[in-house]
Design an enzyme around this catalytic site. Structure first.
Site, PDB file in Angstrom:
ATOM      1  CG  MET A 173      -8.682   8.096   6.034  1.00 58.50           C
ATOM      2  SD  MET A 173      -9.420   6.575   5.085  1.00 58.50           S
ATOM      3  CE  MET A 173     -10.387   5.823   6.759  1.00 58.50           C
ATOM      4  CG  ASP A 180      -2.387  -0.562   0.878  1.00 58.37           C
ATOM      5  OD1 ASP A 180      -2.466  -0.990  -0.233  1.00 58.37           O
ATOM      6  OD2 ASP A 180      -3.195  -0.689   1.875  1.00 58.37           O
ATOM      7  CE  LYS A 238      -7.748   0.563  -2.150  1.00 61.64           C
ATOM      8  NZ  LYS A 238      -8.209   0.949  -3.238  1.00 61.64           N
TER       9      LYS A 238
END
Length: 259
Positions: free
Chosen positions: A178, A39, A61
């Site tokens: 996030m 990732d 990602k």
């Protein structure tokens, strides 16, 4: 282990960034892989543990950036395992905390592939720990909630007012992943159930040399993040435990315990 599975893939948590936070089990899994699917948030230094003959494929990602489609990653894992590769899916933080590890496990098992998961330290823990503060405390926090600020397309997302009310009633620490891109919406929702003076820590690039952080209050959260130009990847920790941060008491306006 079930005898119904003929093949295996390993999902490995690479931790928040600092390669010294890898577990011994993670290091062994990385070293044994013939194929590593990595990732975007995995520190390149982690790959020093890979075999010199291993193939390393970056399948980025990251929120807000162009990402490798999940369906492509799933297909790549399945095909590689069926071809006899020792596959390690290397993910930032912990595979099962907002890493889509659960989805990947489901797809692999449906393809007849057994999955081993090696946990990693999640940034929500590492970030606040780096400031010298805990996520739980007998006086200030009876539990902790890990929650995403990034809703799945078509999903209404978290009910922030309801979560804030629950956190206030149950004395919970909120750890938001996030959440920077939706900070105004999140802050507005949390303020409906938590006092404006609730302590908040924002930590960007937790555990890395590039780590930056800010200590503030819920009422000043949006302004602080904008002023300090903090960006993703960041974690946001909301709750009285933030008062345990080493730098909290050094700030004159916060030298006394908040109500």
């Amino acid at each position: 282990m079930s005898q119904d599975f003929a093949y295996r893939c390993t999902l490995v948590g690479a931790g928040p960034g600092d390669p010294e936070l890898l577990t011994l089990k993670a290091v062994k899994a990385i070293a044994s892989a013939t194929l590593l699917l990595v990732d975007d948030l995995v520190n390149d230094a982690v790959l020093a543990h890979a075999s010199p003959t291993a193939r390393i494929v970056h399948v980025g990602k990251r929120g807000g950036c162009q990402s490798t489609p999940q369906a492509f990653i799933d297909k790549l894992m399945i095909n590689a395992v069926h071809a006899g590769e020792r596959v390690v899916r290397l993910k930032g933080g912990d595979p099962f905390i907002f890493g889509r590890g659960g989805e990947e496990v489901e797809h692999l098992r449906q393809a007849g592939i057994d999955v081993e998961v090696v946990n990693g330290i999640t940034s929500g823990l590492a970030g606040l720990s780096s400031l010298g503060a805990p996520l739980t405390h007998r006086e200030h926090a009876h539990g902790v909630v890990f929650v995403t600020g990034h809703a799945k397309p078509g999903d209404s997302g978290t009910d922030w007012p309801q979560l804030a009310a629950t956190a206030a009633q149950a004395k919970l620490t909120l750890v938001i992943y996030m959440g920077v891109s939706s900070l105004e919406h999140i802050g507005e929702g949390l303020l409906s159930g938590l006092p404006a003076q609730t302590p908040v820590a924002v930590v960007q690039n937790a555990s890395l040399p590039t780590q930056r952080e800010a200590l503030t209050t819920l009422g000043e959260l949006v302004h602080t993040v904008q002023r300090e130009q903090l960006a993703s990847p960041s974690i946001i920790v909301v709750g009285d435990v933030v008062q345990g941060a080493r730098a909290w008491a050094a700030q004159p306006q916060r030298s006394q315990k908040l109500a």
